[in-house]
Enzyme design. Structure first.
Site, PDB file in Angstrom:
ATOM      1  N   SER A 196       5.623   0.986  37.182  1.00 54.62           N
ATOM      2  CA  SER A 196       6.667   0.821  36.168  1.00 54.62           C
ATOM      3  C   SER A 196       6.463   1.875  35.106  1.00 54.62           C
ATOM      4  CB  SER A 196       6.567  -0.573  35.537  1.00 54.62           C
ATOM      5  OG  SER A 196       7.295  -0.612  34.322  1.00 54.62           O
TER       6      SER A 196
ATOM      7  N   MET B  97      16.084   5.400  34.012  1.00 55.83           N
ATOM      8  CA  MET B  97      15.973   5.683  32.581  1.00 55.83           C
ATOM      9  C   MET B  97      14.906   6.762  32.372  1.00 55.83           C
ATOM     10  SD  MET B  97      16.814   2.163  30.615  1.00 55.83           S
ATOM     11  CE  MET B  97      15.211   1.409  30.733  1.00 55.83           C
ATOM     12  N   GLY B  98      14.621   7.541  33.414  1.00 56.19           N
ATOM     13  CA  GLY B  98      13.635   8.615  33.309  1.00 56.19           C
ATOM     14  C   GLY B  98      12.221   8.084  33.444  1.00 56.19           C
TER      15      GLY B  98
ATOM     16  N   GLN C 213      13.477  -2.982  44.311  1.00 56.58           N
ATOM     17  CA  GLN C 213      13.321  -4.446  44.484  1.00 56.58           C
ATOM     18  C   GLN C 213      12.523  -5.079  43.354  1.00 56.58           C
ATOM     19  OE1 GLN C 213      13.682  -6.707  47.323  1.00 56.58           O
ATOM     20  NE2 GLN C 213      13.312  -5.501  49.153  1.00 56.58           N
ATOM     21  N   LYS C 214      11.704  -4.281  42.651  1.00 58.18           N
ATOM     22  CA  LYS C 214      10.860  -4.869  41.608  1.00 58.18           C
ATOM     23  C   LYS C 214      11.734  -5.568  40.568  1.00 58.18           C
ATOM     24  CE  LYS C 214       8.929  -2.477  38.246  1.00 58.18           C
ATOM     25  NZ  LYS C 214       9.184  -3.133  36.943  1.00 58.18           N
TER      26      LYS C 214
ATOM     27  N   LEU D 295       9.998   9.152  35.470  1.00 59.05           N
ATOM     28  CA  LEU D 295       9.950   8.894  36.909  1.00 59.05           C
ATOM     29  C   LEU D 295       8.512   8.844  37.423  1.00 59.05           C
ATOM     30  CD1 LEU D 295      12.885  11.120  38.242  1.00 59.05           C
ATOM     31  CD2 LEU D 295      12.956   8.826  37.242  1.00 59.05           C
TER      32      LEU D 295
ATOM     33  N   HIS E 132       9.990   5.528  41.729  1.00 56.45           N
ATOM     34  CA  HIS E 132      11.276   6.232  41.765  1.00 56.45           C
ATOM     35  C   HIS E 132      11.301   7.217  42.930  1.00 56.45           C
ATOM     36  CE1 HIS E 132      11.161   5.255  37.314  1.00 56.45           C
ATOM     37  NE2 HIS E 132      12.345   4.794  37.653  1.00 56.45           N
TER      38      HIS E 132
ATOM     39  N   VAL F   9       6.695  -0.135  44.862  1.00 55.12           N
ATOM     40  CA  VAL F   9       5.503   0.692  45.079  1.00 55.12           C
ATOM     41  C   VAL F   9       4.428   0.204  44.108  1.00 55.12           C
ATOM     42  CG1 VAL F   9       4.575   3.041  44.941  1.00 55.12           C
ATOM     43  CG2 VAL F   9       6.859   2.644  45.871  1.00 55.12           C
TER      44      VAL F   9
HETATM   45  O1  PAF Z   1      16.482  -0.006  36.223  1.00 51.64           O
HETATM   46  C1  PAF Z   1      16.757   0.812  35.318  1.00 51.64           C
HETATM   47  O2  PAF Z   1      16.059   1.813  35.097  1.00 51.64           O
HETATM   48  C2  PAF Z   1      17.981   0.566  34.462  1.00 51.64           C
HETATM   49  O3  PAF Z   1      18.165  -0.776  34.216  1.00 51.64           O
HETATM   50  C3  PAF Z   1      19.252   1.219  35.027  1.00 51.64           C
HETATM   51  C4  PAF Z   1      19.653   0.618  36.363  1.00 51.64           C
HETATM   52  C5  PAF Z   1      19.039   2.710  35.194  1.00 51.64           C
HETATM   53  C6  PAF Z   1      20.423   0.999  34.070  1.00 51.64           C
HETATM   54  O4  PAF Z   1      20.178   1.575  32.827  1.00 51.64           O
END
Ligand code: PAF
Length: 307
Positions: free
Chosen positions: A189, A33-34, A152-153, A36, A40, A180
């Protein structure tokens, strides 16, 4: 396909279809969902190691946000996300608008996450996992990857994606990336950005809870004692626990009291108004074994240490 200029940014289905047609070999997707961060980035490296092409999706999916949740406030940082993707050698970033993802409006046909989707995170966020699985399946159809990498989080999300792939015969390999953490152990997060200094300090209770649980599990404590040790660590000002349970790694059901072997601590808490989740894989050491029926339990049953 990646050039010095970084990944190809695609905003629509038709553009992505053209980019996808040019890919040969294995394709990996990392759905996001960006906003990052390092967590990520480690998933992108895992994807890079497993495929010839890496696609990142960036889409804040309205279907998985409930009323009063942070859909509008969710951080949207596409330029910074593209820089992270460029540094990790991502080929294509698919960052569609909601009308590209859901061209017919809010979908009336959705994936149901079933009973597993109603427990733990799902109990506090009704419909959340239906929304997650619906967009994950839709994006899998658009991207057509060989491999999909998830963190995994978000253990319940990972378990549900695996279950959907198995139940609906989706032809993709699901790979899990390790959590991480910040130097003090807090899981990375996108929502950590919401924490002010006080909340950030209080949030250290989450990794502390995991550490207490790990210590208790290593001593061979009973499952309820392991979970209670973690809950005691969450009992600090500014932290409102939602759930903190020891569960089976596959079906995420609570393990029996006399469980020995692998288990996962799942926890969620509201810290300074922000909902944080964490998860920790543990090995519960065998104790003296379960009590023969009708007798007092002989297994070591240490009490949690209260900080
Ligand atoms: O984990 C996330 O960021 C979201 O739940 C996902 C998997 C991109 C779905 O919108």
């Amino acid at each position: 396909m990646t050039g010095a200029a970084g990944p190809l940014l695609v905003r629509d289905r038709a553009g992505f279809a053209r980019a996808r047609a040019a890919m040969t070999g294995r394709v990996a997707v990392v759905m996001t969902m960006g906003a990052l961060h390092d967590g990520h980035a480690s998933l992108l490296r895992l994807a890079r190691a497993r495929a010839d092409h890496v696609v990142v999706t960036v889409f804040v999916n309205p279907l998985q946000f409930g009323a009063g949740e942070d859909l509008d406030a969710y951080p949207r940082t596409l330029d910074a996300d593209l820089a992270v993707c460029a540094a990790e050698g991502v080929d294509v970033v698919l960052a569609p608008t909601a009308s590209e993802v859901y061209p017919h409006g809010t979908p009336s046909v959705r994936v149901s996450a079933g009973e597993l989707g109603e427990r733990w995170e799902g109990a506090s966020r009704p419909g959340h996992f239906d929304g997650v699985l619906t967009v994950v399946l839709l994006l899998l159809h658009l991207v057509r990857p060989d491999v999909a990498v998830f963190g995994q989080k978000d253990r319940q999300q990972l378990a549900l994606v695996r279950r959907m792939v198995a139940d609906l015969a989706v032809g993709v390999e699901v790979v899990a990336g390790a959590t991480v953490r910040e130097p003090d152990g807090l899981a990375r997060s996108s929502r950590n950005a919401y924490l002010d200094a006080g909340a950030r300090a209080a949030a250290a209770a989450l990794p502390a809870a995991g550490e207490r649980a790990r210590e208790a599990a290593a001593r061979g404590a009973w499952a309820d004692v392991v979970a209670a040790a973690a809950r005691a660590a969450l009992d600090v000002p500014g932290v409102e626990p939602s759930y903190c349970v020891l569960v089976d790694p596959v079906d995420l059901r609570e393990v029996p009291t006399d469980h020995a072997g692998p288990a996962v601590l799942l926890l969620a808490a509201r810290v300074g108004g922000t909902r944080l989740i964490d998860t920790l894989d543990l090995e519960v050491a065998p104790g003296a074994g379960p009590a023969p029926s009708g007798t007092a339990a002989p297994r070591s049953h240490p009490q949690p240490e209260v900080p």
